[in-house]
Design a protein around this motif. Sequence first.
Motif, PDB file in Angstrom:
ATOM      1  N   SER A  59      38.570  66.453 -42.598  1.00  0.00           N
ATOM      2  CA  SER A  59      39.695  65.963 -43.811  1.00  0.00           C
ATOM      3  C   SER A  59      40.937  66.565 -43.648  1.00  0.00           C
ATOM      4  N   GLY A  60      41.859  65.961 -44.303  1.00  0.00           N
ATOM      5  CA  GLY A  60      43.149  66.518 -44.407  1.00  0.00           C
ATOM      6  C   GLY A  60      43.405  67.001 -45.946  1.00  0.00           C
ATOM      7  N   ASP A  61      42.309  66.825 -46.441  1.00  0.00           N
ATOM      8  CA  ASP A  61      42.545  67.063 -48.043  1.00  0.00           C
ATOM      9  C   ASP A  61      41.959  68.746 -48.317  1.00  0.00           C
ATOM     10  N   ASP A  62      42.677  69.485 -48.587  1.00  0.00           N
ATOM     11  CA  ASP A  62      42.593  70.859 -48.700  1.00  0.00           C
ATOM     12  C   ASP A  62      41.330  71.214 -49.871  1.00  0.00           C
ATOM     13  N   ARG A  63      41.344  70.281 -50.896  1.00  0.00           N
ATOM     14  CA  ARG A  63      40.296  70.322 -51.992  1.00  0.00           C
ATOM     15  C   ARG A  63      38.881  70.094 -51.310  1.00  0.00           C
ATOM     16  N   ILE A  64      38.691  69.089 -50.454  1.00  0.00           N
ATOM     17  CA  ILE A  64      37.645  68.851 -49.728  1.00  0.00           C
ATOM     18  C   ILE A  64      37.293  69.850 -48.789  1.00  0.00           C
ATOM     19  N   VAL A  88      37.276  63.321 -37.578  1.00  0.00           N
ATOM     20  CA  VAL A  88      37.171  63.337 -39.317  1.00  0.00           C
ATOM     21  C   VAL A  88      36.057  62.646 -39.622  1.00  0.00           C
ATOM     22  N   ILE A  89      35.655  62.877 -40.596  1.00  0.00           N
ATOM     23  CA  ILE A  89      34.270  62.196 -41.346  1.00  0.00           C
ATOM     24  C   ILE A  89      34.527  61.551 -42.527  1.00  0.00           C
ATOM     25  N   LEU A  90      34.525  60.286 -42.033  1.00  0.00           N
ATOM     26  CA  LEU A  90      34.544  59.080 -43.362  1.00  0.00           C
ATOM     27  C   LEU A  90      33.506  59.717 -44.407  1.00  0.00           C
ATOM     28  N   GLY A  91      33.704  59.425 -45.640  1.00  0.00           N
ATOM     29  CA  GLY A  91      32.784  59.626 -46.711  1.00  0.00           C
ATOM     30  C   GLY A  91      32.615  61.102 -47.307  1.00  0.00           C
ATOM     31  N   LEU A  92      33.445  62.025 -46.641  1.00  0.00           N
ATOM     32  CA  LEU A  92      33.102  63.490 -46.808  1.00  0.00           C
ATOM     33  C   LEU A  92      33.878  63.883 -48.452  1.00  0.00           C
ATOM     34  N   GLY A  93      34.503  62.918 -48.864  1.00  0.00           N
ATOM     35  CA  GLY A  93      34.973  63.249 -50.298  1.00  0.00           C
ATOM     36  C   GLY A  93      34.250  62.825 -51.434  1.00  0.00           C
ATOM     37  N   GLY A  94      33.082  61.977 -50.951  1.00  0.00           N
ATOM     38  CA  GLY A  94      32.334  61.050 -51.755  1.00  0.00           C
ATOM     39  C   GLY A  94      33.159  60.040 -52.446  1.00  0.00           C
TER      40      GLY A  94
END
Length: 326
Positions: free
Chosen positions: A167-172, A203-209
């Motif tokens: 993911s590129g999102d630091d929170r995730i 990258v993983i689709l769905g990783l952020g729920g």
Amino acid sequence: MYFLRTGCRWGTINVDMTFRRPDIIRPPSEWKSYFLPLTSGCSNNTCAFCGFYGSKLQMRDLDDVKSEIDALSLFMQGGIRLPAVPNVVYAVAQGWDGKRVFLQDGDALVYPFAKLKEVLKYLNERLPSVERVASYATPQDILRRNPEQLEELKDLKLSIFYMGVESGDDRILQKVVKGANHRQMVEAGKKAKDAGVALSVTVILGLGGVEGSERHALETAKVLSEIDPDYAGALTLTLVPGTPLYEEWQQGKFHPITPFRSLEELKIIIENSSFTDCFFSSMHASNYISVRGNLPKDKKRMLRELETVLATKDPALLRPEFLRGL
Ligand code: SF4
């Protein structure tokens, strides 16, 4: 470490009896490779979604690796099989074209640098037909090496790294305990590329729920654009029993996205990414549909393919759950 040392007329073969040979987990594009284990497990065993979660890293003894290369070389030259060598070596070597080697396991780049160089030198010497060596690498592994070291590895044919960005999102990234943030992913990716090593990222689709879906897709498009890899692959999250994310799901704390939402995430990523020349695919067996192409050249066509499926939302167009793989 316990060794079985056994003689034969071609020399002495060391078999490390304590090293647990890992199962073959490989990128789809490495299907033609010989799988040579240097490690078992992953040095960064904290990722909350991964089957390597909690795995114990084992380093294989250098002599044992060399013995396998010797055995492989004899087999490739004249079909010679040595009794002390595990059958799996010959099972993998059967049908191998001698051109590509994939170093196992979860992050073979963690293998001590001097020993890694020795393995590569030995491999080149004993199997000169090898054209390319590949391995998984964590961003931490790449950042630990200096540019000259990466160039040395590339010159010894270790010329492609597979790096999980997720993911590129630091929170995730923080929530799934990836151990590297957006900035470090970009830094590691650029460092590999600057050394001339080809880079394939996933990258993983769905990783952020459900809650993090939009942010995950947009930030992932951003990190991919900043890395600008040679290859990028999308996987779809599969919840693996025994991992923290699976437990969270069981407890109702993690809300997985639907299969069609995973296609929407994929569409957002493709739409918002900007590459120089990247082969992008969702060919991995975890995905609900497979799109592939060179970006930016094929962007319109790939988006059209996704839009067609999203317009109908017909489940018959998706890969059935029982055919999805990790
Ligand atoms: S770094 Fe990669 S292989 Fe290791 S635990 Fe995380 S996702 Fe799994």
